[in-house]
Design a protein around this motif. Structure first.
Motif, PDB file in Angstrom:
ATOM      1  N   PRO A 113       9.105   6.664   9.217  1.00 54.44           N
ATOM      2  CA  PRO A 113       7.689   6.634   8.805  1.00 54.44           C
ATOM      3  C   PRO A 113       6.885   5.553   9.514  1.00 54.44           C
ATOM      4  O   PRO A 113       5.710   5.749   9.816  1.00 54.44           O
ATOM      5  N   LYS A 151       0.824  -1.208   0.000  1.00 53.43           N
ATOM      6  CA  LYS A 151       0.000   0.000   0.000  1.00 53.43           C
ATOM      7  C   LYS A 151       0.855   1.254   0.000  1.00 53.43           C
ATOM      8  O   LYS A 151       0.539   2.230  -0.679  1.00 53.43           O
ATOM      9  N   TYR A 152       1.955   1.228   0.780  1.00 48.41           N
ATOM     10  CA  TYR A 152       2.733   2.444   1.004  1.00 48.41           C
ATOM     11  C   TYR A 152       3.995   2.452   0.139  1.00 48.41           C
ATOM     12  O   TYR A 152       4.757   1.477   0.153  1.00 48.41           O
ATOM     13  N   ASP A 198       8.574   6.371  -0.234  1.00 48.76           N
ATOM     14  CA  ASP A 198       8.708   7.686   0.384  1.00 48.76           C
ATOM     15  C   ASP A 198       7.504   8.047   1.253  1.00 48.76           C
ATOM     16  O   ASP A 198       7.237   9.222   1.501  1.00 48.76           O
ATOM     17  N   PHE A 199       6.766   7.044   1.744  1.00 46.19           N
ATOM     18  CA  PHE A 199       5.599   7.370   2.579  1.00 46.19           C
ATOM     19  C   PHE A 199       6.050   8.031   3.876  1.00 46.19           C
ATOM     20  O   PHE A 199       7.162   7.809   4.373  1.00 46.19           O
ATOM     21  N   ASP A 251      -1.619   5.515   7.540  1.00 46.46           N
ATOM     22  CA  ASP A 251      -2.837   6.318   7.452  1.00 46.46           C
ATOM     23  C   ASP A 251      -3.664   6.302   8.734  1.00 46.46           C
ATOM     24  O   ASP A 251      -4.451   7.225   8.968  1.00 46.46           O
ATOM     25  N   TYR A 259       7.145  -3.475   6.699  1.00 40.42           N
ATOM     26  CA  TYR A 259       7.996  -2.401   6.169  1.00 40.42           C
ATOM     27  C   TYR A 259       9.263  -2.302   7.012  1.00 40.42           C
ATOM     28  O   TYR A 259       9.270  -2.658   8.191  1.00 40.42           O
TER      29      TYR A 259
END
Length: 626
Positions: A263, A46-47, A50-51, A55, A122
């Motif tokens: 992040p 989904k991400y 560079d997220f 959310d 991640y």
């Protein structure tokens, strides 16, 4: 509940800023030269690389305050009733919940995410990961700024040491997924290489990347045995603060935590202090909540939820009572029947015990209609088998026809509905007939076998509210001649007896990840874990046919085939009745003092309020908690 560690399969996205997110990439097609910032099962991440943050968090959440709560779930060897060790990663002992927040992992960990994707991780310690051509070797590039709480750098040597240690001496939930790891190598200070034999599940790596990383230097000087209450050296967002042995623990937020601006961490870990208090009785914990000594609890006793949330702070609007949707993950709550004891090896005996449970009576009289009957080890999910086997399921089941119960080939086994009287004569008569067929015939008030031995059945519990629920079940067993009893023990004894498989019947509740893995299945159902102390294979299931179906789960190359394999496994588990399914709730029943902020809606795949929520000074002041 004791959830199982994380994730699954592999697909990915490029991590270098110059390389875009790779669309619709399959594991087999992932370029080996690509440095991946995340891994996902059966599809895209989904991400992008560079997220900025997940959310479901508030990236501007204020830091501060104390969160004193009763943990609704826990991991590894942890207990919510007491603790006698601060090492959560060994097979024995009772550790306090949330010890994992003191440690970082290669990629996002078992608690915090991502919670809006069913099967992704991640980079955390690892900035990137690269795959070998044969998908048996994974090379992680570690972030140079990573450090332990004492300021020493966290290096690939610490990572390699940790994985080797867990494979040899770790808790079964850490040890089993590493069974096919052949080497963990520190190529240099910032490069870790994990090598697998090729027999592992393709998704194993997404489990092990969430394991906590320990300090080699610390354990060169200290034993890895769980003795004592010395805090382990960690690297995560919190560290152990004040400890009152067996009674309370505080985790203090690390102000200069090296990863605070990553992040994957932004908007998380907002409380300055997380405190957990331990109560031997559930009612005592509830009284502490009513007084405002505990700020958040999830209510697991239907009677209390229905009748006792009427105390002054509720009437004054200082306490909020509400339900949050449950996660979109398979869950399991069942009674394990210990087949290491010969009297329980006959399926007819297990079935007779199951028939004595009058759920309909229990639901109406004890549960205030707050629970539904569980039928599956994968309740509330697409992995639950329904109706007749599909052609794809039969492809897996047919080669095992002579090895598995014939019931697996019919309608998915469900527990019968009683008349709700509390003593359904039809079901109890059927249970008596099954016992007689299995060689247990009435001899006075009790049934006995050919050796004159009575059929003794003991529920092992650590909670008086559970003992209350099980009493009617016990009485029905006694009505048909089973010498049934309930034994309530303290938490330390309960944990020890469960780890040593010293029980007849015991309850377990857990939730799987949204994409169950072979590693998850092995800890619960595989022959490999049947006699491994501390494993979750409480019934002692050791069946080559079950093992083959678990291997099919590991081989699944897409979500459709995974669903098929787990459904086939579910059919056989339900037919075997090693676990007697009991009940489940569709939602979280939560109550909390109105002094917190949180983002809504909650994410679909997790609910770690202690990590996502934040202290609201204005709300706290309004209720006198400022």
């Amino acid at each position: 509940m004791r959830p199982i560690p994380r994730r699954s399969f592999l697909a990915g996205a490029a991590s270098a800023a110059a390389v875009p997110l790779l669309p619709s990439i399959a594991f087999a097609a992932t370029p080996t030269s690509t440095k991946l910032h995340g891994l996902s099962a059966f599809g895209d991440l989904k991400y992008p690389a560079d997220f900025l943050h997940f959310d479901y968090v508030n990236p501007d959440a204020p830091k501060g305050g104390t969160f004193n709560f009763s943990p609704p779930n826990w991991f590894f060897n942890q207990s919510t009733l007491t603790f006698n060790t601060l090492n959560s990663f060994v097979p024995r002992g009772d550790a306090p919940p949330r010890m994992e927040i003191c440690f970082d992992s290669l990629m996002t960990g078992i608690l915090t995410g991502p919670l809006d994707e069913p099967d992704a991780v991640y980079g955390l310690l690892a900035e990137t990961v690269t795959l070998s051509d044969d998908r048996n070797t994974f090379e992680f590039a570690l972030r140079p700024e990573a450090k332990f709480h004492d300021g020493t750098p966290l290096t690939a040597e610490d990572c390699a040491f940790t994985f080797k240690l867990f494979k040899k001496e770790g808790h079964p939930n850490l040890l089993l997924p590493l069974s096919e790891m052949t080497d963990a190598v520190a190529v240099d200070a910032r490069t870790l290489r994990l090598v697998f034999s090729g027999k592992q599940s393709a998704r194993t790596v997404l489990n092990v990347v969430s394991f906590p990383i320990l300090s080699k230097a610390y354990f060169d000087a200290n034993p890895f045995d769980g003795r004592g209450l010395k805090p382990l050296l960690g690297s995560g967002p919190y560290k152990v603060g004040r400890v009152v042995a067996g009674q309370a623990i505080e985790y203090e937020r690390v102000a200069d935590y090296w990863g605070r601006d990553l992040p994957v961490n932004r908007g998380l870990y907002n409380f300055d202090r997380i405190r957990i208090e331990f109560y031997g009785a559930r009612q005592a914990a509830f009284e502490a909540f009513k007084k405002g000594n505990i700020f958040y609890r999830q209510e697991h006793t239907a009677r209390v939820w229905a009748t006792e949330y009427n105390f002054p702070a509720m009437a004054a609007g200082k306490v909020i009572k509400r339900e949050f949707p449950a996660e979109k993950r398979p869950s399991m709550q069942a009674i394990a029947v210990n087949q290491r004891r010969e009297r329980f090896r006959d399926r007819r005996v297990r079935q007779a015990i199951a028939l004595c449970f009058d759920f309909e009576w229990t639901k109406r009289n004890l549960f205030y209609d707050a629970y539904e009957r569980s039928q599956s080890s994968f309740e509330k999910s697409d992995y639950k088998a329904e109706g007749m086997p599909s052609p794809a399921e039969l492809e897996l089941l047919e080669p095992l026809r002579d090895k598995i119960p014939p019931e697996a080939f019919g309608e998915a086994v469900i527990q019968p509905v009683s008349d709700g009287s509390g003593r359904d004569r039809k079901l109890l008569s059927a249970a008596s007939k099954l016992l007689a067929e299995a060689g247990w015939k009435r001899d006075g008030p009790l049934v006995a076998n050919g050796k004159g031995e009575s059929l003794a059945v003991e529920f092992l519990v650590e909670d008086d509210s559970l003992a209350r629920v099980l009493t009617s079940w016990m009485e029905n067993m006694r009505a048909i001649g089973i010498d049934a009893t309930i034994r309530m023990v303290d938490s330390a004894q309960y944990q020890a007896r469960q780890a040593d498989f010293d029980f007849d019947l015991v309850m377990m509740a857990l939730s799987f990840t949204a994409t169950p893995t072979r590693d998850d299945m092995e800890s619960l159902f595989h022959s490999r874990s049947a006699n491994l102390p501390g494993a979750r294979n409480l019934p002692g299931t050791a069946d080559p046919a079950i093992d083959e179906l678990i291997d099919a789960v590991g081989r699944a190359a897409d979500r459709e085939s995974l669903v098929t394999a787990v459904r086939a496994l579910d059919r056989v588990l339900r037919a075997r009745l090693d676990w007697i399914p009991n009940w489940f709730s569709a939602n979280h029943r939560a109550a909390f003092w109105d002094m917190f902020g949180f983002k809504e809606p909650k994410p679909d795949y997790g609910f770690p309020v202690e990590a996502m929520w934040w202290f609201d000074k204005d709300k706290a002041a309004a209720i006198g908690k400022g």
